[in-house]
Structures are given as structure tokens and as C-alpha cells.
Write a protein that holds these residues in place. Structure first.
Motif, mmCIF file in Angstrom:
data_model
loop_
_atom_site.group_PDB
_atom_site.id
_atom_site.type_symbol
_atom_site.label_atom_id
_atom_site.label_comp_id
_atom_site.label_asym_id
_atom_site.label_seq_id
_atom_site.Cartn_x
_atom_site.Cartn_y
_atom_site.Cartn_z
ATOM 1 N N SER A 164 0.901 -1.312 -0.054
ATOM 2 C CA SER A 164 -0.026 -0.215 0.080
ATOM 3 C C SER A 164 0.753 1.304 0.092
ATOM 4 C CB SER A 164 -1.048 0.295 1.234
ATOM 5 O OG SER A 164 -1.850 -1.134 1.157
ATOM 6 N N LEU A 165 1.940 1.362 0.752
ATOM 7 C CA LEU A 165 2.747 2.437 0.568
ATOM 8 C C LEU A 165 3.540 2.574 -0.420
ATOM 9 C CD1 LEU A 165 4.155 2.035 4.371
ATOM 10 C CD2 LEU A 165 2.634 3.771 3.885
ATOM 11 N N TYR A 166 3.833 1.604 -1.253
ATOM 12 C CA TYR A 166 4.343 1.636 -2.494
ATOM 13 C C TYR A 166 3.300 2.158 -3.846
ATOM 14 C CZ TYR A 166 9.336 0.794 -1.215
ATOM 15 O OH TYR A 166 10.392 0.760 -0.687
ATOM 16 N N GLY A 167 2.188 1.975 -3.265
ATOM 17 C CA GLY A 167 1.223 2.490 -4.280
ATOM 18 C C GLY A 167 0.391 1.167 -5.288
ATOM 19 N N TYR A 168 0.691 -0.025 -4.366
ATOM 20 C CA TYR A 168 0.226 -1.155 -5.282
ATOM 21 C C TYR A 168 -1.178 -1.361 -4.761
ATOM 22 C CZ TYR A 168 4.809 -1.481 -7.314
ATOM 23 O OH TYR A 168 5.907 -1.181 -8.234
ATOM 24 N N ARG A 169 -2.117 -1.662 -5.430
ATOM 25 C CA ARG A 169 -3.546 -2.126 -4.992
ATOM 26 C C ARG A 169 -3.632 -3.637 -4.790
ATOM 27 N NH1 ARG A 169 -8.238 0.636 -7.336
ATOM 28 N NH2 ARG A 169 -6.664 1.665 -8.726
ATOM 29 N N VAL A 170 -4.058 -3.939 -3.466
ATOM 30 C CA VAL A 170 -4.428 -5.198 -3.182
ATOM 31 C C VAL A 170 -6.055 -5.251 -3.045
ATOM 32 C CG1 VAL A 170 -4.207 -7.155 -1.302
ATOM 33 C CG2 VAL A 170 -2.359 -5.573 -1.797
ATOM 34 N N ASP A 171 -6.450 -6.388 -4.025
ATOM 35 C CA ASP A 171 -7.912 -6.291 -3.998
ATOM 36 C C ASP A 171 -8.600 -7.496 -3.462
ATOM 37 O OD1 ASP A 171 -7.120 -8.067 -5.942
ATOM 38 O OD2 ASP A 171 -8.727 -7.430 -7.475
ATOM 39 N N ALA A 172 -7.595 -8.383 -2.996
ATOM 40 C CA ALA A 172 -8.222 -9.744 -2.473
ATOM 41 C C ALA A 172 -7.255 -10.396 -1.620
ATOM 42 C CB ALA A 172 -9.088 -10.738 -3.446
ATOM 43 N N VAL A 173 -7.811 -11.299 -0.956
ATOM 44 C CA VAL A 173 -6.535 -12.262 0.001
ATOM 45 C C VAL A 173 -7.174 -13.590 -0.122
ATOM 46 C CG1 VAL A 173 -5.634 -12.339 2.275
ATOM 47 C CG2 VAL A 173 -6.285 -10.077 1.718
ATOM 48 N N VAL A 174 -6.406 -14.555 -0.374
ATOM 49 C CA VAL A 174 -6.347 -16.165 -0.509
ATOM 50 C C VAL A 174 -6.005 -16.591 0.829
ATOM 51 C CG1 VAL A 174 -6.397 -18.011 -1.967
ATOM 52 C CG2 VAL A 174 -6.635 -15.707 -2.977
ATOM 53 N N ALA A 175 -6.824 -17.306 1.561
ATOM 54 C CA ALA A 175 -6.130 -18.345 2.520
ATOM 55 C C ALA A 175 -6.067 -19.678 1.817
ATOM 56 C CB ALA A 175 -7.326 -18.353 3.580
ATOM 57 N N ASN A 176 -5.110 -20.245 1.940
ATOM 58 C CA ASN A 176 -4.782 -21.570 1.216
ATOM 59 C C ASN A 176 -4.506 -22.698 2.288
ATOM 60 O OD1 ASN A 176 -4.275 -23.205 -1.188
ATOM 61 N ND2 ASN A 176 -2.099 -22.761 -1.389
#
Length: 269
Positions: A164-176
Motif C-alpha cells: 500500500s505504501l508503494y502504491g500497489y493495489r491489493v484487491d483480495a486475500v486468499v487463504a490456502n
């Protein structure tokens, strides 16, 4: 990707200069060839190859399976770090090389790099900034994958903050590899209970991002049919390639006084 060909295409002038330089110092051709392989070149070339593939327009979606988080973060931070150095040091270095090149040849007996070699650095800089624009743009997103374990979950949280601080958008998280809870024997029931606690913590940590779950399967999913079945369980009919629905990770506004705004998990800023 053919690393050798890509390196010649991207950095041919630099490698040719280094081979000539080592030849002037008395090294044989084979040794010169081996030591001109730049450390970390394969990862950099992969980023540049990604940019070129995206520019062709041949693909609907490009998926990049990244290395472990620490390596990936260093790689994604490289364009900004290089931008700072190139913007401040390269113009000065170019003028300095022109001034001292005759002295280097006379005193040290070796050839100083010319404008074509310095231009490689400028070309690399432009390419990496285009990669950053591609990966941090409105049509790109990152999906974090973790297993429900304490250390892995903590690493995933740190990764989300850094991205986030580098400006990259995370739109989901996957639990494997999540153990199913039904009909668990005593050994597996302890794993189910431990994972359930980590899953609750993950839901709180990553809210409001969607949290997808991949169950611990009885065999490795190999082949199109097996992977399609995993995809159905993972996304439950939702479009996995839909445009990112989350806000940008940060915004900078203002003219004379700049304001950095970061969304918090509670929805406030």
C-alpha cells in the motif's frame, strides 16, 4: 524467457563495454563473459518482459506468480529507488565522464564508458517506470496468498502495508490449505481449531478486502479440470478478472502543501 537474448537486447551496450574493459585488463574472453552477468538481472528482465507482453495487446489477462514476499517487495520497490538515483546522479555522472574520460584512458589505460553505455541506464530507468505504471495502474491488482498460520499471517499483514505504501493495489486475500471442519479426527480437529482462530484474525486484519478460501485438497490440483474446480471453490462464481473494486491504496493531493491520504480498515482516513 531466454535470459541471454533478453540481456543482449536490453543491455547489449553495457555488456559489450564491460567485456572490452575486462579484455583491456588482461582477462580472457570466457572469464569476461561470465562476470558480466549482472546480479539480479533475471528478475529485472522479467519485469521488462512483462511490460513488453502487455504492450502487444495480445492478452486479455496477465497473471504474475511472484516470489516470496521479501524478494517481491524489493523488486517492486526498485523502480522508485532507481528513479531517485537516476534523476539526481545520472546527469552529473554523464558530464563528469565526458570530462575525465581522457584522463582515465591516459592514467589507468582503460576506456571510460561512453554515452551509449550511460544510455543503457536511462533506458532501464524508463522501462522500469513504465513497469511501475503498469503494475500500479487502475487495471492491475495484487492478491495476497497465505496459509492460516501465525507467522505467515503476520508476514501477509506486513506485505499488505508495504504494498500500500508503494502504491500497489491489493484487491483480495486468499487463504490456502484450510482444513475442512466436518468429521475431523482428534489430530485434525486441533488443526481446524487453530486455523479457525487465524482465519478470524485474518478477516479482521484484511477487512474490507474479500477473503477467499482454498480447502486443503486430498491431492495436488494438476491439469485444467482440477484447477477449474479449485477456481470454482475459490471464487464461487464471481469473476476473478473483474476490475479492482477497492480504492487506490494511497492518494497525494494539494499544490503548495502535499497531503498523503491512506484508507484505514475501518473505512476512515
Amino acid at each position: 524467457m531466454d535470459t541471454q537474448k533478453a540481456m543482449e537486447r536490453q543491455w547489449g551496450e553495457l555488456r559489450a563495454y564491460l567485456r572490452g574493459l575486462f579484455g583491456e585488463l588482461g582477462l580472457d574472453e570466457i572469464t569476461s563473459e561470465e562476470i558480466t552477468v549482472l546480479p539480479g538481472a533475471e528478475e529485472l528482465l522479467a519485469l521488462l518482459e512483462l511490460r513488453e507482453q502487455a504492450a502487444t495487446g495480445r492478452w486479455d489477462v496477465i497473471v504474475v506468480d511472484c516470489a516470496p514476499t521479501a524478494e517481491t517487495l524489493r523488486l517492486l520497490a526498485l523502480p522508485e529507488a532507481l528513479d531517485w538515483h537516476v534523476g539526481r546522479l545520472l546527469p552529473v555522472g554523464r558530464r563528469l565522464l565526458r570530462a575525465v574520460a581522457p584522463v582515465i584512458k591516459h592514467v589507468a589505460g582503460v576506456t571510460a564508458p561512453g554515452d551509449d553505455v550511460v544510455g543503457v541506464g536511462e533506458r532501464l530507468h524508463r522501462g522500469l517506470m513504465e513497469v511501475r505504471e503498469l503494475l500500479a495502474g487502475g487495471h492491475a491488482s495484487v492478491r495476497l496468498v497465505f496459509t492460516p498460520e501465525a507467522v505467515v499471517l503476520a508476514e501477509a499483514r506486513r506485505t499488505l502495508t508495504s504494498l500500500s505504501l508503494y502504491g500497489y493495489r491489493v484487491d483480495a486475500v486468499v487463504a490456502n490449505r484450510v482444513f475442512p471442519g466436518g468429521d475431523a479426527d482428534p489430530w485434525r480437529s486441533r488443526w481446524v481449531a487453530a486455523q479457525a482462530a487465524h482465519m478470524r484474525e485474518a478477516a479482521e486484519s484484511f477487512a474490507p478486502l474479500p477473503l477467499h478460501v482454498v480447502p486443503y485438497l486430498d491431492r495436488e490440483p494438476v491439469g485444467v479440470e482440477a484447477l477449474a474446480a479449485v477456481g470454482e471453490k475459490l471464487y464461487c462464481g464471481a469473476d476473478p478478472f473483474a476490475p479492482p473494486a477497492v480504492e487506490p491504496p494511497l492518494t497525494i493531493t494539494g499544490d503548495g502543501e502535499l497531503i498523503l491520504a491512506l484508507p484505514w480498515p475501518t473505512g476512515t482516513r
